[in-house]
Design a protein around this motif. Structure first.
Motif, PDB file in Angstrom:
ATOM      1  N   ARG A  29      -6.204   1.329   2.330  1.00  0.00           N
ATOM      2  CA  ARG A  29      -6.888   0.918   1.110  1.00  0.00           C
ATOM      3  C   ARG A  29      -8.269   0.378   1.450  1.00  0.00           C
ATOM      4  O   ARG A  29      -8.446  -0.355   2.422  1.00  0.00           O
ATOM      5  CB  ARG A  29      -6.095  -0.154   0.370  1.00  0.00           C
ATOM      6  CG  ARG A  29      -6.793  -0.608  -0.923  1.00  0.00           C
ATOM      7  CD  ARG A  29      -5.947  -1.538  -1.736  1.00  0.00           C
ATOM      8  NE  ARG A  29      -5.687  -2.781  -1.020  1.00  0.00           N
ATOM      9  CZ  ARG A  29      -4.737  -3.646  -1.372  1.00  0.00           C
ATOM     10  NH1 ARG A  29      -3.938  -3.373  -2.383  1.00  0.00           N
ATOM     11  NH2 ARG A  29      -4.566  -4.763  -0.684  1.00  0.00           N
ATOM     12  N   LEU A  35       0.824  -1.214   0.000  1.00  0.00           N
ATOM     13  CA  LEU A  35       0.000   0.000   0.000  1.00  0.00           C
ATOM     14  C   LEU A  35       0.851   1.252   0.000  1.00  0.00           C
ATOM     15  O   LEU A  35       0.518   2.249  -0.637  1.00  0.00           O
ATOM     16  CB  LEU A  35      -0.910   0.012   1.236  1.00  0.00           C
ATOM     17  CG  LEU A  35      -1.816  -1.198   1.456  1.00  0.00           C
ATOM     18  CD1 LEU A  35      -2.699  -0.968   2.670  1.00  0.00           C
ATOM     19  CD2 LEU A  35      -2.657  -1.471   0.236  1.00  0.00           C
ATOM     20  N   SER A  73      -6.949   3.688  -2.643  1.00  0.00           N
ATOM     21  CA  SER A  73      -5.900   3.705  -1.617  1.00  0.00           C
ATOM     22  C   SER A  73      -5.303   5.099  -1.491  1.00  0.00           C
ATOM     23  O   SER A  73      -5.280   5.881  -2.447  1.00  0.00           O
ATOM     24  CB  SER A  73      -4.795   2.700  -1.956  1.00  0.00           C
ATOM     25  OG  SER A  73      -4.165   3.037  -3.175  1.00  0.00           O
TER      26      SER A  73
END
Length: 830
Positions: free
Chosen positions: A749, A152, A761
């Motif tokens: 996210r 992420l 995200s």
């Protein structure tokens, strides 16, 4: 070159003969009475088609007379079958094998109808686990694999941003990669060196979007099978290559602060005969930075200080296209290519303050602008063949790449008196740079199991790289009010790098708990360079490096009770000088701190020892390593006063004596509870540099350490979170020390749309705006302190959407062992 062409011909003949054998195996037998058999395989519980199931037809012999796989609808068919009685077997991982001993064929066509497979009770649990989220870290004795496609904190960033969050790896502000605190590391793309960007890893990583990367592999002590290049080991970047059955794809778009934008799309189609895949990535990166450099000259107490502000823009379009063709269940042919079209520009302002000198006191302001563009590609042909004997296989690769790059640089510097008055003198310069790189790679690997516990490996590899760089420099003259050729900085540099290698490995599992592997790799290397001054008719200055080295490797592995494993290994490695280390062009972007290469550098010789331990617990995986490296003919950049300017320094590269580094590394992944896990890395090491009287360098030593912590958390409403913290303690060098570095990244996210096909995200890198790279250099002539910063705090918002038959891909992961071998698998790399 003759050796390369000869081996290439042999490889092409091998592929041709394989096609011939395949064609012969599918040809009908002589004689009369041939029939066709067909049928359909279904799941007995769901009545759904079982695709890619293995179907075998036996006569009285132990080897099948026909072999095949079911298609996406579960159908199979055998043609040109001689009339008679046969045995039919159908198998699929996760199901009980089906067998029929009385298949009689006496007509032109026989339809066996529907065959139903019963799910195996012993594999139901495995199927549930496989459909879950893949582990982000896979630890082994010889390598560590980090799955980063779900990262992420790197979404919307580059490969540089992604690597900075991988345990054991660090990246400085210029994109130079370090492994275990050592920057002499071999970085590969899909197991091979890349010609894109002239082979400069820092440029490749900055232009490569993180969204194009599937995993990062770290091999800290490779065996003789792998390239010995790199002091601290190998980092292999594996690009995404969709392997799911059917048609699948996805799109992603990111927008970030400081005018950073990314977009990517991927599409693939796979059935039982072919796998087609491709992806496109667009990256518009903008990096804002700055720093300072203060130099106190000890001979006259003079001081030169500068402050800088910079902006670097990177516009890149990259493509990856490929196809795998499954000639039969044991033979795969693959063709792939990476393509890059890019434009780079940068601007930097330098403010100087000079004091303590007799005639050069005052200040100056220097503007530097650079604009360049480049194109590059890598083409790769892969071949894989599994033989009848289990584990026996041959893999081969031929790859070729080219890259062209040109850029224009302009420098404009004005000078002022201590009172702030403008001086008449100015320094204006234009540089025109061109670079052309081509590379060739040929590799053939053969594996032969001698017994169930013994294995023999051998192979050859040839790599050839040619590099042609030129720089035309013009200096402004107030006399004729024009730019005139400056022959002192107008030159060309030709480099030809060749390595021919042959290796062999032998493994033996002596007992159920103890085994060993020994290997030997011989390499003949050539490094030929020619340095020319443009406009000078005299013959250029030539450099030649020719050496033959043998690289042994020994691995001893002991399995202990309670899911524990211990391994002791020794390897010999090499670090060949490359790029700007051997290029004698003067880098004058900062005239008070210039840099030049040395084409006469010798390669570093490394002896590496490592003791590794792995322990598996129910919710914790722990690995530790104790290592020792001794490096002979150490290559270091030495800062010296410039001969014609007592207010400036010059960095040149030389072979010093030797260095030693010993340390302990710990990596663990803990599932603290169902929805939260932590991955941590701690590296403790002690460095020693022996002095060198020729350059007045004293011996230096010190203790260093760095740490990395990554957390993954699942929250309600399909939300997941991730954070990463890194710290690098001060580290000693040959002429001083590097300052400490701390940084933290985090991301969120949310999965959206039906079947979680979409995601939104948000991440922020360098949350505390604390990442900066600084160092202190101490010599008998001066004391220098510097610090540089790039990017700083940055936020990115990303939307991704996935489409296609995602369910087919998940289910077919169960029969991975029955699938044809993929070209470019990890055993074929390096």
């Amino acid at each position: 070159m003759r050796f390369f062409i000869h081996k290439f011909i042999i490889f092409c003949l091998f592929i041709f003969s394989s096609f011939s054998i395949l064609a012969q195996s599918n040809a009908p037998l002589s004689g009369q009475g041939f029939s066709e058999i067909n049928g359909k395989v279904l799941d007995s519980k769901t009545n759904s088609a079982v695709d890619f199931a293995t179907v075998l037809l036996f006569s009285n012999a132990k080897q099948p007379v026909k072999a095949g796989q079911t298609d996406l609808d579960g159908n199979f068919s055998f043609k040109n079958v001689t009339n008679g009685t046969y045995k039919l077997e159908v198998s699929f991982l996760g199901y009980t094998k089906y067998s029929s001993d009385s298949i009689k064929i006496s007509s032109n066509s026989l339809n066996l109808g529907t065959i139903k497979l019963n799910p195996s009770k012993s594999t139901v649990l495995q199927e549930v686990v496989i459909e879950g989220q893949r582990s982000t870290i896979q630890l082994g004795i010889d390598r560590k694999v980090f799955s980063v496609d779900q990262s992420l904190i790197s979404e919307g960033g580059s490969a540089t941003d992604l690597l900075a969050n991988v345990p054991s790896v660090s990246v400085d502000m210029d994109g130079n990669v370090s492994l275990r605190g050592t920057d002499n590391v071999r970085v590969l793309i899909d197991g091979k060196p890349s010609a894109i960007g002239g082979g400069r890893i820092a440029d490749i990583l900055q232009s490569l979007p993180a969204s194009a990367i599937e995993s990062i592999e770290l091999v800290t002590n490779p065996s003789s099978k792998y390239d010995p290049e790199g002091q601290s080991g190998i980092i292999n970047i594996v690009l995404k290559k969709n392997k799911k059955i059917g048609l699948t794809g996805g799109v992603s778009s990111s927008i970030g602060s400081l005018n950073n934008y990314n977009a990517s799309t991927n599409l693939s189609y796979r059935d039982q005969k072919v796998n087609l895949y491709g992806n496109y990535s667009y990256r518009n990166g903008n990096r804002v930075g700055g720093g300072f450099n203060n130099t106190q000259f000890l001979t006259n107490n003079g001081l030169v200080s500068n402050n800088s502000e910079s902006n670097r823009k990177n516009l890149n379009n990259s493509f990856k296209l490929g196809a795998d063709y499954y000639l039969n269940p044991k033979t795969t042919l693959g063709l792939s290519g990476n393509f890059s079209f890019r434009n780079n520009s940068s601007a930097e302002d330098l403010n100087y303050l000079i004091s303590g000198f007799a005639s050069e006191n005052g200040s100056s302001f220097r503007e530097t602008d650079r604009d360049g563009d480049g194109t590059g590609y890598d083409l790769s042909l892969d071949f894989s063949r599994d033989f009848k004997k289990k584990g026996e296989n041959l893999v081969a690769n031929v790859s070729f790449g080219q890259d062209k790059e040109k850029d224009f640089q302009s420098f404009n510097q004005k000078f002022y008196t201590p009172e702030g008055l403008t001086r008449d003198t100015t320094d204006s310069r234009n540089n025109y740079n061109n670079e052309f790189t081509s590379s060739y790679n040929l590799q053939i690997d053969y594996t032969l199991p001698l017994t169930e516990k013994q294995k023999f490996e051998t192979g050859i590899r040839t790599t050839i790289r040619d590099n042609d760089e030129s720089q035309l420099s013009e200096l402004f003259s107030p006399i004729n009010n024009a730019f005139n050729r400056d022959y002192n900085l107008s030159n060309s540099f030709l480099l030809n790098d060749q390595v021919y290698a042959l290796y062999t490995n032998y493994q033996n599992q002596l007992t159920n708990s103890f085994g060993f592997q020994v290997g030997l790799r011989a390499e003949q290397a050539y490094l030929n360079t020619v340095y020319n001054v443009l406009g000078n008719t005299a013959e250029g200055v030539k450099g030649n490096l020719n050496y033959l080295r043998v690289y042994p490797s020994v691995f001893l592995t002991q399995k202990l009770k309670g899911d524990q494993q211990l391994q002791l290994s020794y390897t010999r490695r090499v670090n060949r000088p490359r790029g700007w280390q051997v290029n004698p062009f003067a880098d004058v972007s900062d005239p008070n701190n210039t840099r030049v290469g040395n084409p006469n550098l010798l390669p570093e010789d490394i002896n590496s020892f490592e003791l590794s331990y792995i322990k598996y617990y129910k919710s914790l995986t722990f690995t530790s390593s104790a290592y020792l490296r001794q490096v002979n003919d150490v290559v270091q950049g030495i800062r010296l006063p410039q001969p014609d300017n007592n207010a400036a320094t010059i960095t040149q590269f030389f072979n010093l004596s030797r260095s030693r580094s010993s340390g302990l590394e710990f990596i663990s992944k803990a599932d603290l509870w169902k929805d939260f896990s932590l991955t941590s890395n701690l590296n403790l090491f002690y460095s020693q540099f022996e002095g060198n009287e020729e350059f007045n360098i004293k011996s230096n030593d010190g203790f260093n350490w760095n740490a990395n912590l990554t957390g993954n958390l699942k929250l309600p409403r399909n939300i997941s979170a991730q954070f990463n913290m890194m710290y690098m303690a001060p580290q000693v060098g040959s002429q001083g020390r590097r300052n400490e570095i701390f940084g933290m990244d985090a991301g969120l996210r949310m999965d959206v749309l039906k079947n979680k096909a979409g995601s939104i995200s948000f991440n922020m890198r360098d949350i505390f705006n604390s990442r900066s790279w600084g160092q202190t250099t101490e010599t008998e002539f001066f004391l220098q302190e510097s610090e540089r910063r790039m990017m700083g705090r940055m936020a990115t918002l990303t939307f991704s959407y996935r489409f296609g038959k995602q369910d087919l891909g998940s289910r077919n992961k169960r029969n991975a062992k029955d699938q044809p071998r993929e070209s470019g698998s990890e055993e074929e790399m390096f």
